[in-house]
Design a protein around this motif. Structure first.
Motif, PDB file in Angstrom:
ATOM      1  N   GLY A 166       4.965  19.101 -12.354  1.00  0.00           N
ATOM      2  CA  GLY A 166       6.016  18.246 -11.824  1.00  0.00           C
ATOM      3  C   GLY A 166       5.623  16.789 -11.774  1.00  0.00           C
ATOM      4  O   GLY A 166       4.516  16.405 -12.126  1.00  0.00           O
ATOM      5  N   PRO A 167       6.545  15.965 -11.291  1.00  0.00           N
ATOM      6  CA  PRO A 167       6.317  14.519 -11.290  1.00  0.00           C
ATOM      7  C   PRO A 167       5.387  14.063 -10.173  1.00  0.00           C
ATOM      8  O   PRO A 167       5.129  14.789  -9.222  1.00  0.00           O
ATOM      9  CB  PRO A 167       7.726  13.956 -11.075  1.00  0.00           C
ATOM     10  CG  PRO A 167       8.425  15.014 -10.280  1.00  0.00           C
ATOM     11  CD  PRO A 167       7.868  16.324 -10.792  1.00  0.00           C
ATOM     12  N   PHE A 206       0.850  -1.183   0.000  1.00  0.00           N
ATOM     13  CA  PHE A 206       0.000   0.000   0.000  1.00  0.00           C
ATOM     14  C   PHE A 206       0.887   1.235   0.000  1.00  0.00           C
ATOM     15  O   PHE A 206       1.926   1.265   0.654  1.00  0.00           O
ATOM     16  CB  PHE A 206      -0.890   0.025   1.253  1.00  0.00           C
ATOM     17  CG  PHE A 206      -1.686  -1.229   1.424  1.00  0.00           C
ATOM     18  CD1 PHE A 206      -2.916  -1.369   0.798  1.00  0.00           C
ATOM     19  CD2 PHE A 206      -1.209  -2.276   2.188  1.00  0.00           C
ATOM     20  CE1 PHE A 206      -3.654  -2.530   0.952  1.00  0.00           C
ATOM     21  CE2 PHE A 206      -1.936  -3.445   2.345  1.00  0.00           C
ATOM     22  CZ  PHE A 206      -3.161  -3.570   1.724  1.00  0.00           C
ATOM     23  N   THR A 207       0.458   2.275  -0.708  1.00  0.00           N
ATOM     24  CA  THR A 207       1.205   3.523  -0.713  1.00  0.00           C
ATOM     25  C   THR A 207       0.273   4.686  -0.988  1.00  0.00           C
ATOM     26  O   THR A 207      -0.910   4.506  -1.284  1.00  0.00           O
ATOM     27  CB  THR A 207       2.370   3.492  -1.730  1.00  0.00           C
ATOM     28  OG1 THR A 207       3.290   4.529  -1.410  1.00  0.00           O
ATOM     29  CG2 THR A 207       1.874   3.638  -3.161  1.00  0.00           C
ATOM     30  N   ILE A 208       0.807   5.882  -0.897  1.00  0.00           N
ATOM     31  CA  ILE A 208       0.087   7.120  -1.211  1.00  0.00           C
ATOM     32  C   ILE A 208       0.925   7.879  -2.221  1.00  0.00           C
ATOM     33  O   ILE A 208       2.146   7.992  -2.074  1.00  0.00           O
ATOM     34  CB  ILE A 208      -0.125   7.977   0.056  1.00  0.00           C
ATOM     35  CG1 ILE A 208      -1.007   7.225   1.057  1.00  0.00           C
ATOM     36  CG2 ILE A 208      -0.735   9.330  -0.305  1.00  0.00           C
ATOM     37  CD1 ILE A 208      -1.117   7.904   2.409  1.00  0.00           C
ATOM     38  N   PHE A 209       0.280   8.381  -3.265  1.00  0.00           N
ATOM     39  CA  PHE A 209       0.959   9.194  -4.274  1.00  0.00           C
ATOM     40  C   PHE A 209       0.533  10.643  -4.143  1.00  0.00           C
ATOM     41  O   PHE A 209      -0.638  10.930  -3.886  1.00  0.00           O
ATOM     42  CB  PHE A 209       0.612   8.709  -5.690  1.00  0.00           C
ATOM     43  CG  PHE A 209       1.263   7.409  -6.050  1.00  0.00           C
ATOM     44  CD1 PHE A 209       2.558   7.388  -6.530  1.00  0.00           C
ATOM     45  CD2 PHE A 209       0.592   6.217  -5.901  1.00  0.00           C
ATOM     46  CE1 PHE A 209       3.172   6.193  -6.862  1.00  0.00           C
ATOM     47  CE2 PHE A 209       1.178   5.020  -6.226  1.00  0.00           C
ATOM     48  CZ  PHE A 209       2.479   5.007  -6.708  1.00  0.00           C
ATOM     49  N   ALA A 213       4.814  17.552   3.267  1.00  0.00           N
ATOM     50  CA  ALA A 213       5.043  18.981   3.028  1.00  0.00           C
ATOM     51  C   ALA A 213       5.300  19.169   1.547  1.00  0.00           C
ATOM     52  O   ALA A 213       6.447  19.222   1.106  1.00  0.00           O
ATOM     53  CB  ALA A 213       6.226  19.470   3.864  1.00  0.00           C
ATOM     54  N   PRO A 214       4.234  19.248   0.742  1.00  0.00           N
ATOM     55  CA  PRO A 214       4.410  19.295  -0.707  1.00  0.00           C
ATOM     56  C   PRO A 214       5.045  20.563  -1.241  1.00  0.00           C
ATOM     57  O   PRO A 214       5.593  20.569  -2.334  1.00  0.00           O
ATOM     58  CB  PRO A 214       2.985  19.138  -1.261  1.00  0.00           C
ATOM     59  CG  PRO A 214       2.079  19.314  -0.124  1.00  0.00           C
ATOM     60  CD  PRO A 214       2.857  19.195   1.138  1.00  0.00           C
ATOM     61  N   GLY A 215       5.004  21.663  -0.503  1.00  0.00           N
ATOM     62  CA  GLY A 215       5.552  22.927  -1.008  1.00  0.00           C
ATOM     63  C   GLY A 215       7.011  22.929  -0.892  1.00  0.00           C
ATOM     64  O   GLY A 215       7.849  23.427  -1.457  1.00  0.00           O
TER      65      GLY A 215
END
Length: 100
Positions: A64-65, A55-58, A98-100
């Motif tokens: 961007g990628p 299981f994962t989270i994208f 922290a996507p930023g």
């Protein structure tokens, strides 16, 4: 935002990351330093004697990628395995990104 639920039982029989219908969430951040907490609980009820489920989270941004938030591209966040069909698994966890 949430909660999100799968639209119904899903069978995955390929060794590749597969998005579960209904499990996508969109979050808009106000500031670059904002963080997102994702809390998840999964009901994995296998239909075979031997199985291995990862299981994962994208994270997808507007540019961007795509980023796999797991430990590696192959492993993801968690894995459950068994060689007995009567097993069921309920992985749960929380991820702060922290996507930023």
């Amino acid at each position: 935002v949430g909660p999100s639920h799968a639209e119904g039982p899903v069978t995955i029989d390929e060794s590749r990351w597969t998005e579960i219908p209904g499990m996508e969430v969109a979050v808009t951040l106000k500031r670059p330093r904002d963080k997102v907490m994702v809390v998840f609980h999964i009901d994995c009820s296998p239909q075979a004697y031997q199985y291995e489920a990862h299981f994962t989270i994208f994270r997808r941004g507007t540019m961007g990628p795509v980023h796999n938030l797991g430990f590696s591209e192959d492993f993801g966040l968690q894995a459950v395995t068994s060689d007995y069909a009567a097993s069921s698994e309920y992985p749960a966890g929380a991820v702060v990104d922290a996507p930023g």
